[in-house]
Design an enzyme around this catalytic site. Structure first.
Site, short mmCIF file in Angstrom:
data_model
loop_
_atom_site.label_atom_id
_atom_site.label_comp_id
_atom_site.label_asym_id
_atom_site.label_seq_id
_atom_site.Cartn_x
_atom_site.Cartn_y
_atom_site.Cartn_z
CG HIS A 39 -41.19 17.15 -24.92
ND1 HIS A 39 -42.11 16.76 -25.86
CD2 HIS A 39 -40.02 17.27 -25.54
CE1 HIS A 39 -41.49 16.64 -27.02
NE2 HIS A 39 -40.22 16.95 -26.86
CG ASP A 69 -45.16 16.42 -25.39
OD1 ASP A 69 -44.50 15.93 -24.48
OD2 ASP A 69 -44.66 16.81 -26.46
CB SER A 95 -39.32 17.93 -29.63
OG SER A 95 -39.21 16.57 -29.50
#
Ligand SMILES: *[C@@H]1O[C@H](CO)[C@@H](O)[C@H](O)[C@H]1NC(C)=O
Ligand SMILES: *[C@@H]1O[C@H](CO)[C@@H](O)[C@H](O)[C@H]1NC(C)=O
Ligand SMILES: *[C@@H]1O[C@H](CO)[C@@H](O)[C@H](O)[C@H]1NC(C)=O
Ligand SMILES: *[C@@H]1O[C@H](CO)[C@@H](O)[C@H](O)[C@H]1NC(C)=O
Ligand SMILES: *[C@@H]1O[C@H](CO)[C@@H](O)[C@H](O)[C@H]1NC(C)=O
Ligand SMILES: [Ca+2]
Ligand SMILES: [Ca+2]
Ligand SMILES: [Ca+2]
Length: 560
Positions: A129, A88, A305
């Site tokens: 994220h 990520d 996600s």
């Protein structure tokens, strides 16, 4: 008359999938425990907001609609000895809820080529994220900080690879093949642009890295690649995303806390199962609670996600229960133990395939059940060898027109009589070359000999490509899992949409992947097999009923 192994197996499959639902057994249903009986007490302030772990109806959710992690934890599985890599935008590895579970040796920064995958600072915390995903998997438990990871004693590695001006094949391939003997599970929540008009997938090096991963990773048992199915909503189709639709990835969709689809969910026939993400309501507590940048916590992680790392956490629990599981075992276990629970998709019905497995075009085989998974994993015997059969190929050109769909058939023996006979399906691919005056209006369905229809491609209203089409694109379906592929496969290609369209199909090649011998029999009726083979049909069903019930009882309920 001796019943074929196939009959036995089909029956077992039906049984396995229904054991939680059928009435009349003298024992308790699984997966419907009383919420007050869950004796999990954590000091972490966000724990009670993590409805995806234990759903007691928080934030207007549906009680019991969760990953059933409590059962796995109570059996003693918390992810010990398993390493999950988050591919990520980096991980805040100094975060007090992550630091103790951070595996620095297995981490790397491919965005700036150094061993420290710390997220790059921006004022809007854009690069949060990876940190949020890491917390869902490996946040520490009982430390009074944020919440608890699904596999709270697992190790998490950071692979920073999303934060550079553009992606390259080398960065993807390097990430996917980083330390495959140390990292067990790779979680990816990225892919081609979710604009509803992109058709793209892994390039040469990344494809090779994935193939090497499943064949050689984890000492040959195979790296586990978990993939988010995508956030393109109903305008996109995850079969146009070659990462999610790969056989080597387990692609995961999401449900919200009341069992509905999230608005950004994409549907497609290659999705294997689902976990949870944020709600449609404004209720801020319906989001996914996890760790956030710079030592903070958040209640608002979202998207598919957020769903993929939950699955990575569940798979870590299964790997702790049985480190011998191969990448294919993990897919079989997901198919067998995922549940419809209280999921509802307003567009696509739940259906059963030819061997009785219940699936949905958006949710796959349903929501992952950590308790069910570790119990089955514990007793699991590795599935038989996998074979690949080119079942047939049509390579003449065929015209397609609005209002006049093209119907093609391939009749196959599935390589019977050859070394690569495939009798019990895992994945099926339809490799298709087709062009159209408007690609987005194309839709393609394929029906198996046992009557299971897979929607290989749905209409994508924003895709107005009229030049490229699909070039040897491998559309994949998981819906025919366990079926006997021998017989006639039917492909239907048509147009949907307002304007009349035309196109030309140039190739349909049908690729079957699966086993020659029956999986599961060893696990479930090993003690009764020889006896069963001698029985007559009716006796068989009775005996099998008892045998399976006894075996399953020991297999599934031993720890209750
Ligand atoms: C959880 O543990 C805390 C501290 O050990 C205790 O005060 C509390 O009563 C426990 N709660 C439940 C529901 O058991
Ligand atoms: C994040 O944490 C820092 C200190 O670690 C604190 O100063 C800041 O206010 C927090 N930000 C948010 C949005 O909570
Ligand atoms: C894993 O495989 C080894 C070697 O085949 C075997 O001894 C062991 O019992 C297996 N473990 C489990 C949990 O199945
Ligand atoms: C599709 O391919 C055929 C044959 O190659 C070609 O004649 C036709 O113009 C193409 N159509 C589109 C829409 O590209
Ligand atoms: C494919 O199946 C869908 C859903 O059942 C249906 O709406 C569509 O018309 C079918 N398309 C073709 C080409 O058969
Ligand atoms: Ca914590
Ligand atoms: Ca997509
Ligand atoms: Ca996949």
């Amino acid at each position: 008359m001796c019943p074929s192994k196939g009959t036995v197996w089909i029956f077992i499959l039906l049984f396995v999938k229904n054991v939680f639902e059928q009435e009349g057994f003298g024992r308790q249903k699984r997966g419907y425990r009383n919420i007050n009986d869950i004796e999990v007490n954590m000091s972490d302030p966000l724990f009670t907001k993590q409805w995806y772990l234990i759903n007691t109806g928080q934030a207007d959710g549906t009680p019991g609609l969760d990953l059933n992690v409590a059962e796995a934890w109570q059996l003693g599985y918390t992810g010990k000895g398993v390493t999950i890599a988050i591919m990520d935008d980096g991980i805040d590895y100094l975060h007090p809820d992550l630091a103790s579970n951070y595996n620095a040796d297995a981490s790397y920064d491919f965005s700036s080529n150094d061993p420290f995958p710390f997220p790059r600072y921006t004022d809007d915390w854009f690069n949060s994220h990876g940190t949020r995903c890491a917390g869902e998997v490996s946040a520490a438990a009982n430390n009074n900080i944020c919440g608890v990871g699904v596999a709270y004693n697992s190790k998490v590695a950071g692979i920073r690879m999303l934060d550079q001006p553009f992606m390259t094949d080398i960065i993807e391939a390097s990430s996917i093949s980083h330390m495959p003997q140390v990292i067990d599970i790779y979680s990816a929540s990225w892919g081609p642009t979710d604009d509803g008009k992109t058709v793209d997938g892994p390039r040469e090096l990344t494809l090779q890295a994935m193939a090497d991963g499943v064949n050689k990773g984890r000492g040959g048992k195979g790296s586990i690649y978990v993939w988010a199915s995508g956030d393109g909503g109903s305008y996109d189709d995850c079969n146009c995303d070659g990462y999610a639709s790969s056989m080597w990835t387990i692609s995961i969709n999401s449900a919200i806390n009341d069992g509905r689809t999230a608005l950004y969910d994409e549907s497609c026939s290659s999705t294997l199962a689902s976990t949870f993400s944020n709600g449609r309501k404004r209720n801020p507590e319906a989001g996914v609670a996890t760790t956030d940048l710079y030592g903070n916590c958040t209640l608002r992680h979202s998207g598919t996600s957020a769903a993929a790392p939950e699955a990575a956490g569940v798979f870590a629990l299964a790997l702790e229960a049985n480190p011998n599981l191969t990448w294919r075992d993990m897919q079989h276990l997901s198919v067998l133990t995922s549940k419809r629970n209280q999921l509802h998709d307003e567009v696509h019905q739940w259906r059963r395939n030819g061997v009785g497995l219940e699936f949905n075009h958006l949710f796959g085989y349903g929501v992952l059940d950590a308790g069910g998974m570790v119990k089955m994993a514990k007793e699991w015997k590795t599935v038989p060898e996998r074979f690949h059969c080119v079942a047939g190929s049509i390579q003449e050109t065929h015209k397609i027109q609005s209002g006049n769909k093209l119907v093609l058939a391939i009749n196959t023996e599935a390589c019977q009589g050859k070394d690569n006979f495939v009798r019990y399906l895992e994945h099926v691919q339809a490799v298709v070359t087709v062009n159209a005056s408007r690609r987005g209006d194309l839709n393609i369905n394929m029906t198996s000999p046992m009557g299971t229809k897979s929607i290989l491609l749905s209409r994508r209203p924003r895709d107005d490509d009229s030049k490229v089409g699909f070039d040897k694109w491998p559309f994949m379906t998981t819906h025919t899992w366990g079926e006997d592929p021998r017989g006639t496969w039917v492909l239907e290609v048509g147009f949907q949409g307002e304007e009349p369209q035309r196109g030309v199909l140039k190739e349909w090649t049908l690729m079957l992947h699966g086993t020659q011998s029956a999986p599961y029999i060893d696990q479930i009726v090993r003690d009764y097999q020889s006896k069963l083979a001698m029985s007559k049909k009716e006796e068989l069903e009775e005996e099998l009923d008892e045998a399976v019930e006894r075996s399953l009882k020991s297999l599934l309920s031993k720890n209750n």
